[in-house]
Enzyme design. Structure first.
Site, PDB file in Angstrom:
ATOM      1  N   LYS A  13       1.130  -1.767   0.018  1.00 16.45           N
ATOM      2  CA  LYS A  13      -0.077   0.072  -0.281  1.00 16.45           C
ATOM      3  C   LYS A  13       0.835   1.194  -0.265  1.00 16.45           C
ATOM      4  CE  LYS A  13      -1.596  -1.067   4.155  1.00 16.45           C
ATOM      5  NZ  LYS A  13      -1.678  -2.306   4.340  1.00 16.45           N
ATOM      6  N   ARG A  88      -9.071   1.095   9.226  1.00 11.15           N
ATOM      7  CA  ARG A  88      -8.461  -0.400   9.286  1.00 11.15           C
ATOM      8  C   ARG A  88      -9.583  -0.879   9.939  1.00 11.15           C
ATOM      9  NH1 ARG A  88      -3.045   0.634   9.379  1.00 11.15           N
ATOM     10  NH2 ARG A  88      -1.690  -1.613   9.189  1.00 11.15           N
ATOM     11  N   ARG A 127      11.881  -5.678   4.434  1.00  6.76           N
ATOM     12  CA  ARG A 127      11.155  -4.450   5.089  1.00  6.76           C
ATOM     13  C   ARG A 127      11.997  -3.635   5.240  1.00  6.76           C
ATOM     14  NH1 ARG A 127       5.232  -2.323   5.183  1.00  6.76           N
ATOM     15  NH2 ARG A 127       5.486  -3.168   7.090  1.00  6.76           N
ATOM     16  N   ARG A 160      11.928  -1.949  11.188  1.00  5.30           N
ATOM     17  CA  ARG A 160      10.373  -1.644  11.889  1.00  5.30           C
ATOM     18  C   ARG A 160      10.509  -3.557  13.444  1.00  5.30           C
ATOM     19  NH1 ARG A 160       5.058  -0.309   8.772  1.00  5.30           N
ATOM     20  NH2 ARG A 160       3.794  -1.250  10.356  1.00  5.30           N
ATOM     21  N   ARG A 171      -0.759  -9.174  13.307  1.00  5.64           N
ATOM     22  CA  ARG A 171      -0.957  -7.892  12.277  1.00  5.64           C
ATOM     23  C   ARG A 171      -1.960  -9.493  11.043  1.00  5.64           C
ATOM     24  NH1 ARG A 171       4.401  -5.926  11.030  1.00  5.64           N
ATOM     25  NH2 ARG A 171       2.278  -3.532   9.527  1.00  5.64           N
TER      26      ARG A 171
HETATM   27  P1  ADP Z   1       1.655  -1.701   7.819  1.00  8.92           P
HETATM   28  O1  ADP Z   1       2.033  -0.735   6.669  1.00  8.92           O
HETATM   29  O2  ADP Z   1       2.534  -2.969   8.280  1.00  8.92           O
HETATM   30  O3  ADP Z   1       0.288  -1.911   6.898  1.00  8.92           O
HETATM   31  P2  ADP Z   1       1.224   0.509   9.162  1.00  8.92           P
HETATM   32  O4  ADP Z   1       2.421   1.176   9.159  1.00  8.92           O
HETATM   33  O5  ADP Z   1      -0.232   1.224   8.277  1.00  8.92           O
HETATM   34  O6  ADP Z   1       1.916  -1.071   9.176  1.00  8.92           O
HETATM   35  O7  ADP Z   1       0.181   0.421  10.512  1.00  8.92           O
HETATM   36  C1  ADP Z   1       1.588   0.217  11.382  1.00  8.92           C
HETATM   37  C2  ADP Z   1       0.676  -0.269  12.683  1.00  8.92           C
HETATM   38  O8  ADP Z   1       0.290   1.062  13.111  1.00  8.92           O
HETATM   39  C3  ADP Z   1      -0.590  -1.061  12.443  1.00  8.92           C
HETATM   40  O9  ADP Z   1      -0.088  -2.492  12.737  1.00  8.92           O
HETATM   41  C4  ADP Z   1      -1.569  -0.409  13.860  1.00  8.92           C
HETATM   42  O10 ADP Z   1      -0.807  -1.280  15.109  1.00  8.92           O
HETATM   43  C5  ADP Z   1      -0.889   0.911  13.687  1.00  8.92           C
HETATM   44  N1  ADP Z   1      -2.630   2.109  12.743  1.00  8.92           N
HETATM   45  C6  ADP Z   1      -2.157   2.108  11.951  1.00  8.92           C
HETATM   46  N2  ADP Z   1      -3.224   2.608  11.228  1.00  8.92           N
HETATM   47  C7  ADP Z   1      -3.765   2.672  12.098  1.00  8.92           C
HETATM   48  C8  ADP Z   1      -5.104   3.017  12.130  1.00  8.92           C
HETATM   49  N3  ADP Z   1      -6.189   2.982  10.664  1.00  8.92           N
HETATM   50  N4  ADP Z   1      -5.766   2.475  13.013  1.00  8.92           N
HETATM   51  C9  ADP Z   1      -5.669   1.458  14.393  1.00  8.92           C
HETATM   52  N5  ADP Z   1      -3.802   1.553  14.057  1.00  8.92           N
HETATM   53  C10 ADP Z   1      -3.444   1.428  12.744  1.00  8.92           C
HETATM   54  P1  ADP Z   2       2.563  -1.372   3.171  1.00  7.39           P
HETATM   55  O1  ADP Z   2       2.230   0.158   3.012  1.00  7.39           O
HETATM   56  O2  ADP Z   2       0.374  -2.030   2.423  1.00  7.39           O
HETATM   57  O3  ADP Z   2       2.327  -2.536   4.770  1.00  7.39           O
HETATM   58  P2  ADP Z   2       4.595  -1.573   1.598  1.00  7.39           P
HETATM   59  O4  ADP Z   2       4.768  -0.855   0.625  1.00  7.39           O
HETATM   60  O5  ADP Z   2       5.452  -1.252   2.692  1.00  7.39           O
HETATM   61  O6  ADP Z   2       4.093  -1.882   2.140  1.00  7.39           O
HETATM   62  O7  ADP Z   2       5.476  -3.082   1.187  1.00  7.39           O
HETATM   63  C1  ADP Z   2       6.001  -4.202   2.038  1.00  7.39           C
HETATM   64  C2  ADP Z   2       7.117  -4.073   1.618  1.00  7.39           C
HETATM   65  O8  ADP Z   2       6.992  -5.091   0.404  1.00  7.39           O
HETATM   66  C3  ADP Z   2       8.530  -3.210   1.234  1.00  7.39           C
HETATM   67  O9  ADP Z   2       9.264  -3.572   1.893  1.00  7.39           O
HETATM   68  C4  ADP Z   2       8.210  -3.133  -0.178  1.00  7.39           C
HETATM   69  O10 ADP Z   2       9.615  -2.598  -1.107  1.00  7.39           O
HETATM   70  C5  ADP Z   2       7.853  -4.930  -0.383  1.00  7.39           C
HETATM   71  N1  ADP Z   2       7.472  -4.581  -1.985  1.00  7.39           N
HETATM   72  C6  ADP Z   2       6.332  -3.822  -2.427  1.00  7.39           C
HETATM   73  N2  ADP Z   2       5.172  -3.982  -3.240  1.00  7.39           N
HETATM   74  C7  ADP Z   2       5.821  -5.439  -3.623  1.00  7.39           C
HETATM   75  C8  ADP Z   2       5.539  -5.993  -4.913  1.00  7.39           C
HETATM   76  N3  ADP Z   2       4.742  -5.406  -5.662  1.00  7.39           N
HETATM   77  N4  ADP Z   2       6.552  -7.263  -4.918  1.00  7.39           N
HETATM   78  C9  ADP Z   2       7.618  -7.185  -4.131  1.00  7.39           C
HETATM   79  N5  ADP Z   2       7.793  -6.062  -2.367  1.00  7.39           N
HETATM   80  C10 ADP Z   2       6.914  -5.977  -2.844  1.00  7.39           C
END
Ligand code: ADP
Ligand code: ADP
Ligand code: ZN
Length: 213
Positions: A13, A88, A127, A160, A171
């Site tokens: 995302k 979320r 990541r 992270r 998660r």
């Molecule tokens: P990811 O990239 O793995 O989707 P995020 O960076 O979006 O994770 O979020 C990291 C953590 O921050 C989540 O696991 C949650 O604990 C918290 N968080 C982020 N966005 C929200 C939300 N909209 N509502 C509740 N908790 C959130």
């Molecule tokens: P999210 O915001 O949904 O948690 P991220 O954008 O942080 O996800 O991506 C999670 C990990 O996967 C990062 O290390 C990123 O560089 C990698 N990644 C993102 N898109 C792809 C893809 N299409 N194929 C393989 N790896 C990816």
């Protein structure tokens, strides 16, 4: 244009949100980045959410909604924005759609970057993120130009805490229990679009651009 990014943790995302932001010149609002910045700076909010985030749970809805609505009032959001990681939960999505309606506004697209759980674990372990600007990398598929250093700002990259394998499982469970049920809400309103998130980063982006037009 107003866009919500959907998808499991690690689906890509944030990676796609940054590419959309650059192409359409609209800001990305990542609740995860906002929380991490506050944790790093040791603010009251940061202290409040740290334990929850490190356990792979979710920050309470009311707190998160208030934070986002405040942010969306900023001048830079007036021509649109991309929400990454928010809403979320079903209550968050309902509150957000009500917030839009109150402002005579509407969501254009909810884009689901769909990746099965099996692929998530390897993505998470590779990541690396920039603690200063929030830029995301992957050791194998998207490495920085200089090992361990952010391309954008030169800071040393970190892993992270919540990307540890045990927490990733929590998660994913949280995602399936609390986030995935939101999808039907967007489908009912005709805002839902799915892309195959297992493709290479640039191909996923191409598919998203075809949806956005
Ligand atoms: P990811 O990239 O793995 O989707 P995020 O960076 O979006 O994770 O979020 C990291 C953590 O921050 C989540 O696991 C949650 O604990 C918290 N968080 C982020 N966005 C929200 C939300 N909209 N509502 C509740 N908790 C959130
Ligand atoms: P999210 O915001 O949904 O948690 P991220 O954008 O942080 O996800 O991506 C999670 C990990 O996967 C990062 O290390 C990123 O560089 C990698 N990644 C993102 N898109 C792809 C893809 N299409 N194929 C393989 N790896 C990816
Ligand atoms: Zn950086």
């Amino acid at each position: 244009m107003k866009i919500v990014m959907l998808g499991a943790p690690g689906a890509g995302k944030g990676t796609q949100a940054e590419k959309i932001a650059a192409k359409y010149q609209i800001p990305t609002i990542s609740t995860g980045n906002i929380f991490r910045k506050n944790m790093k700076e040791g603010t009251e909010l940061g202290k409040q959410v740290q334990a929850i985030i490190e356990a792979g749970g979710l920050v309470p809805d009311e707190l998160t909604n208030a934070l986002v609505f405040d942010r969306l009032g900023n001048e830079d959001c007036k021509d649109g924005y991309i929400l990454d990681g928010y809403p979320r939960t079903v209550p968050q999505a309902e509150a957000y759609l009500a917030f839009l309606a109150e402002n005579n506004d509407k969501l254009d697209h909810a884009i689901d970057v769909d990746v099965p759980d099996e692929s998530i674990v390897s993505r998470m372990s590779g990541r690396r993120v920039c603690p200063d600007c929030g830029e995301t990398y992957h050791l194998v598929v998207n490495p920085p130009k200089t090992e361990g250093i952010c391309n954008k700002c030169g800071a040393a990259l970190i892993q992270r805490k919540d990307d540890a394998a045990e927490t990733v499982q929590n998660r994913l469970t949280t995602y399936h229990d609390q986030t995935e049920p939101m999808i039907s809400l967007y489908k009912e309103r005709g805002m839902y679009d799915r892309v195959d998130g297992t493709q290479p980063i640039d191909k996923v982006f191409e598919d998203i651009c075809a949806i956005l037009g």
